[in-house]
Write an enzyme that holds these catalytic residues in place. Structure first.
Site, PDB file in Angstrom:
ATOM      1  N   ASP A  14       0.890  -1.161   0.000  1.00 47.02           N
ATOM      2  CA  ASP A  14       0.000   0.000   0.000  1.00 47.02           C
ATOM      3  C   ASP A  14       0.929   1.211   0.000  1.00 47.02           C
ATOM      4  O   ASP A  14       1.479   1.581   1.032  1.00 47.02           O
ATOM      5  CB  ASP A  14      -0.888  -0.019   1.242  1.00 47.02           C
ATOM      6  N   GLU A  75      -1.296  -1.259  -4.670  1.00 52.18           N
ATOM      7  CA  GLU A  75      -2.454  -0.420  -4.952  1.00 52.18           C
ATOM      8  C   GLU A  75      -2.041   0.705  -5.891  1.00 52.18           C
ATOM      9  O   GLU A  75      -0.979   1.306  -5.718  1.00 52.18           O
ATOM     10  CB  GLU A  75      -3.013   0.171  -3.662  1.00 52.18           C
ATOM     11  N   ASP A 147      -1.805   0.844   7.668  1.00 48.58           N
ATOM     12  CA  ASP A 147      -1.642   0.555   6.244  1.00 48.58           C
ATOM     13  C   ASP A 147      -1.180  -0.875   5.963  1.00 48.58           C
ATOM     14  O   ASP A 147      -1.320  -1.354   4.841  1.00 48.58           O
ATOM     15  CB  ASP A 147      -0.675   1.559   5.610  1.00 48.58           C
TER      16      ASP A 147
END
Length: 167
Positions: A14, A75, A147
């Site tokens: 992420d 991502e 995260d």
């Protein structure tokens, strides 16, 4: 992949400039997944952007050396209003992509947030809901809501074949 093939190691990321979530999974698509490790990389706001990018480069190098992933899912951030934040995040994403390719010759799978969240069952889940789903899937007693949770879900989606036509 059939059941006789060995498990594949995935690194989920992420990305960010201030905080990067990461997770390592071993498994086979739709058969099994084992959470090996997870965490976050933090860079100080007191450092310049180039200094933060160097720190990210070094930390990603350490992850790649320690865990030797065979595949990587990241991502692909979407920015609608946070234009200032977008520049730093995209620079960090570029550095991460560079280190991965330079050291492992891997082209990461880039996933939209809604895609990897849909894989968990709710494309609009908040961080606490993602954490609860990940905690339930892996049978974890405790999981920080940070995260790294997103990175676990991103790695799981990558392992199970979720793909977007981006990259």
């Amino acid at each position: 992949m059939d059941q006789t093939e060995a498990a594949q190691r995935w690194l989920g990321i992420d990305p960010g400039l201030a905080i990067i979530g990461w997770a390592i999974l071993d498994g086979q698509p739709d058969l099994s997944a084992h959470l090996v490790d997870y965490g976050i990389i933090e860079t100080s706001k007191n450092l310049s952007t180039p200094e933060r990018l160097v720190e990210i480069e070094q930390d990603i190098h350490v992850l790649l050396e320690e865990f030797s992933p065979q595949a990587i899912a990241m991502e692909m951030p979407f920015f609608s209003r946070q234009i200032k934040a977008a520049g730093g995040v995209m620079q960090a994403l570029g550095v991460i992509n560079l280190v991965i390719y330079r050291e492992k010759s891997i082209q990461p799978v880039f996933l939209h947030q809604s895609s990897w969240k849909c894989h968990l069952g709710n494309g609009k889940a908040n961080k606490a809901e993602v954490a609860a789903m990940v905690q339930n899937f892996f049978g974890l007693e405790d999981l920080p809501i940070d995260d790294s949770v997103d990175a676990i879900a991103i790695a799981l989606a990558g392992l199970n074949g979720v793909r977007n036509d981006i990259g």
